[in-house]
Each structure stands twice: as structure tokens, then as C-alpha cells.
Design a protein around this motif. Sequence first.
Motif, mmCIF file in Angstrom:
data_model
loop_
_atom_site.group_PDB
_atom_site.id
_atom_site.type_symbol
_atom_site.label_atom_id
_atom_site.label_comp_id
_atom_site.label_asym_id
_atom_site.label_seq_id
_atom_site.Cartn_x
_atom_site.Cartn_y
_atom_site.Cartn_z
ATOM 1 N N VAL A 199 57.707 75.170 5.837
ATOM 2 C CA VAL A 199 58.763 75.596 4.922
ATOM 3 C C VAL A 199 59.262 76.952 5.415
ATOM 4 C CG1 VAL A 199 59.413 76.003 2.532
ATOM 5 C CG2 VAL A 199 57.517 74.444 3.050
ATOM 6 N N VAL A 200 60.579 77.047 5.629
ATOM 7 C CA VAL A 200 61.169 78.265 6.204
ATOM 8 C C VAL A 200 62.221 78.807 5.234
ATOM 9 C CG1 VAL A 200 62.063 79.296 8.327
ATOM 10 C CG2 VAL A 200 60.928 77.069 8.432
ATOM 11 N N PRO A 201 61.848 79.754 4.370
ATOM 12 C CA PRO A 201 62.822 80.288 3.416
ATOM 13 C C PRO A 201 63.713 81.362 4.027
ATOM 14 C CG PRO A 201 60.708 81.346 3.080
ATOM 15 C CD PRO A 201 60.498 80.315 4.164
ATOM 16 N N ASP A 202 64.877 81.543 3.432
ATOM 17 C CA ASP A 202 65.706 82.724 3.669
ATOM 18 C C ASP A 202 65.311 83.761 2.628
ATOM 19 O OD1 ASP A 202 67.234 81.664 5.788
ATOM 20 O OD2 ASP A 202 68.626 80.707 4.387
ATOM 21 N N MET A 203 64.886 84.915 3.065
ATOM 22 C CA MET A 203 64.490 85.948 2.110
ATOM 23 C C MET A 203 65.722 86.476 1.375
ATOM 24 S SD MET A 203 61.242 87.929 3.797
ATOM 25 C CE MET A 203 62.029 88.648 5.220
ATOM 26 N N PRO A 204 65.536 87.061 0.189
ATOM 27 C CA PRO A 204 66.684 87.540 -0.588
ATOM 28 C C PRO A 204 67.585 88.468 0.223
ATOM 29 C CG PRO A 204 64.695 87.596 -1.925
ATOM 30 C CD PRO A 204 64.258 87.230 -0.535
ATOM 31 N N GLY A 205 68.886 88.147 0.211
ATOM 32 C CA GLY A 205 69.860 88.928 0.959
ATOM 33 C C GLY A 205 70.225 88.327 2.297
ATOM 34 N N PHE A 206 69.530 87.268 2.707
ATOM 35 C CA PHE A 206 69.713 86.726 4.056
ATOM 36 C C PHE A 206 69.981 85.220 4.016
ATOM 37 C CE2 PHE A 206 67.127 90.516 4.342
ATOM 38 C CZ PHE A 206 67.760 91.234 5.354
ATOM 39 N N GLY A 207 70.630 84.730 5.066
ATOM 40 C CA GLY A 207 70.892 83.301 5.178
ATOM 41 C C GLY A 207 71.637 82.754 3.980
ATOM 42 N N HIS A 208 71.137 81.655 3.420
ATOM 43 C CA HIS A 208 71.782 80.986 2.296
ATOM 44 C C HIS A 208 71.201 81.386 0.937
ATOM 45 C CE1 HIS A 208 73.974 78.587 5.112
ATOM 46 N NE2 HIS A 208 72.907 77.955 5.569
ATOM 47 N N THR B 94 65.767 76.975 -4.733
ATOM 48 C CA THR B 94 64.810 77.100 -5.831
ATOM 49 C C THR B 94 65.099 78.379 -6.604
ATOM 50 O OG1 THR B 94 63.118 75.978 -4.494
ATOM 51 C CG2 THR B 94 62.346 77.216 -6.413
ATOM 52 N N GLU B 95 65.153 78.280 -7.912
ATOM 53 C CA GLU B 95 65.351 79.459 -8.754
ATOM 54 C C GLU B 95 64.018 80.179 -8.936
ATOM 55 O OE1 GLU B 95 68.296 80.427 -9.953
ATOM 56 O OE2 GLU B 95 69.427 78.656 -9.256
ATOM 57 N N ALA B 96 64.003 81.460 -8.613
ATOM 58 C CA ALA B 96 62.776 82.251 -8.756
ATOM 59 C C ALA B 96 63.139 83.726 -8.805
ATOM 60 C CB ALA B 96 61.824 81.993 -7.596
ATOM 61 N N ALA B 97 62.501 84.470 -9.684
ATOM 62 C CA ALA B 97 62.690 85.919 -9.802
ATOM 63 C C ALA B 97 64.161 86.283 -9.997
ATOM 64 C CB ALA B 97 62.117 86.629 -8.573
ATOM 65 N N GLY B 98 64.902 85.441 -10.713
ATOM 66 C CA GLY B 98 66.314 85.702 -10.947
ATOM 67 C C GLY B 98 67.190 85.487 -9.740
ATOM 68 N N LEU B 99 66.670 84.801 -8.729
ATOM 69 C CA LEU B 99 67.381 84.559 -7.477
ATOM 70 C C LEU B 99 67.410 83.066 -7.172
ATOM 71 C CD1 LEU B 99 65.469 87.265 -5.417
ATOM 72 C CD2 LEU B 99 67.839 87.495 -6.212
ATOM 73 N N ARG B 100 68.348 82.703 -6.298
ATOM 74 C CA ARG B 100 68.402 81.335 -5.796
ATOM 75 C C ARG B 100 67.979 81.394 -4.326
ATOM 76 N NH1 ARG B 100 72.836 77.406 -4.496
ATOM 77 N NH2 ARG B 100 72.184 75.403 -5.363
ATOM 78 N N ILE B 101 66.776 80.939 -4.049
ATOM 79 C CA ILE B 101 66.204 81.085 -2.714
ATOM 80 C C ILE B 101 66.294 79.764 -1.962
ATOM 81 C CG2 ILE B 101 64.107 81.612 -1.404
ATOM 82 C CD1 ILE B 101 63.368 83.609 -3.551
ATOM 83 N N HIS B 102 66.896 79.837 -0.791
ATOM 84 C CA HIS B 102 67.085 78.664 0.066
ATOM 85 C C HIS B 102 65.917 78.532 1.037
ATOM 86 C CE1 HIS B 102 68.459 77.033 4.026
ATOM 87 N NE2 HIS B 102 68.895 76.059 3.245
ATOM 88 N N ASP B 103 65.532 77.290 1.316
ATOM 89 C CA ASP B 103 64.594 77.052 2.410
ATOM 90 C C ASP B 103 64.957 75.780 3.146
ATOM 91 O OD1 ASP B 103 62.730 74.653 1.655
ATOM 92 O OD2 ASP B 103 62.649 75.884 -0.147
ATOM 93 N N ARG B 104 64.488 75.702 4.383
ATOM 94 C CA ARG B 104 64.540 74.476 5.175
ATOM 95 C C ARG B 104 63.104 74.014 5.334
ATOM 96 N NH1 ARG B 104 68.488 71.249 6.644
ATOM 97 N NH2 ARG B 104 68.033 71.219 8.871
#
Length: 249
Positions: free
Chosen positions: A58-67, A11-21
Motif C-alpha cells: 500500500v503506497v499512500p500519498d502523504m497529506p499535501g502530496f500527490g492525490h 480514505t477519510e482520516a484525520a479530517g483529510l482525504r488520503i489517497h493510496d495505490r
Amino acid sequence: MSPEEFRSRHTEAAGLRIHDRAREDAPGLPVVMLHGLAVSHRYLMPTARVLADRHPVVVPDMPGFGHSSKPRRAYDVREHAEALAAWLAARGLDRVAVLGHSFGAEVAARLAVLLPGTVTALVLASPTTDPRARTRRELIGRWLADTQIEAPWQAPILARDIVDAKPWRVFATVGHSVRNAVEDDLAKVGVPTLVLGGSLDPVAPPLWRAEVAALTGGTAVTVPHAAHNVLTTSGRRSAAAIARHLREV
């Protein structure tokens, strides 16, 4: 239902691409699970899989981590909370319970203060940082002590996550954790709070967890024979405690 029914999304948010499972077919209040400072969604999955039979999870990867996107600097607690607030809005999650583990508990507390109309319940699992260990040296020392009592099968998961995040980001985030006066946020939390942890946890020991529960007006639950990574090694017992807490919300 099978673990394969968790699906990945960006998901695109705050200028980032944030991954979740996520697995979102269950009824009830959605639970957003936030990981700690050296890791990703992966080590939270033992609890997530059990809890997903009762709640959307919903389990996101925070910015800088995971995917998720890797910013050029390590985000502090405020920056993580603001990025996740934007992600929640973009993801269409307007009423949730937030569960944070370790450093993720610091971010969860800040998010609850930032979005009181969105975060309706809170779970702080093995929360950092105990004021008695609020230096890099002391906190890392406690983590090293924890490695001596954790189940060894976790090591490949944690090693992969550290490689993904890069050691410099992990070290910088430790600094953000020990400089964060988490008590300020805990005292402002206005939603039902569960403080969860293992009886053997040297990072967030029972005395500190009791203080966190007192600050939030919440309830402390201790999982016997578990250490810091209680959500990894005691998924079934952790999910049961979380589900009980959410039934009372």
C-alpha cells in the motif's frame, strides 16, 4: 501479475482525504511505503510492483502530496505520523511493515514509535537528515548533487509531483526535515530495521546510514551503483533486500 492490478483508493482520516495505490492479493505482512518530501507514490512504484508479488503493498500519498488533501500549511514529521496513524486505523491495517524513503523515513521512524503494536518491521531507505547537512542550504545542496547522478528519465515524474505539491510546500517541508532530531526516534525504535541505500547517494551517504543502523540496532544494506532514489532506479534489487528482511521478521 500486471502493474494495472494496483488500484487507487481514497480514505477519510484525520479530517483529510488520503489517497493510496495498493495491490493486496499476496500473502504475508502488508508493506506501507512512504514517499519523500517533494514527491508522491509515483516514484516508489518500481519497487512496489516487484514487492507486491510477495507482500500486500500500500503506497499512500502523504497529506499535501500527490492525490491526497492539500492542507493550507506543510505538515511536520509529527503531524504526518499522526495523520498516517489515523489513516492506518481507517484503512484497517493493524499490523504492517513500514518503509519510508528520504523524508518518509523520518515519518516512518516516528510512526514506529507512535504505534509499536502496529508497526512490526521497519525499512529506512535513504533516510534524512544526516546531521552533517542539517540546514536547508546544505540539504538542498546535497539534493542538487544527487540530480547530477540520477537517471534522467525520472525528471518528468519528479517535476509533476513538485507541481502537485507546490514549491512552497516542498521548501517548508525541507525546513521541517532539518529541524527534526530524527536520532531521538531512531533510538526508540523497537522493531527489526533495515537501512537501505545506494552506494552513490550524496543525500544519505553510507556513513550516515551506518549510524542509523547502529541507532536502531538494525542492518545496513547498500545497493551498488544507485543514488538517492534507489527505490525508483533499482526496484528489483531493493525489493529483494526488503523481502529478505521481512522473511526474518
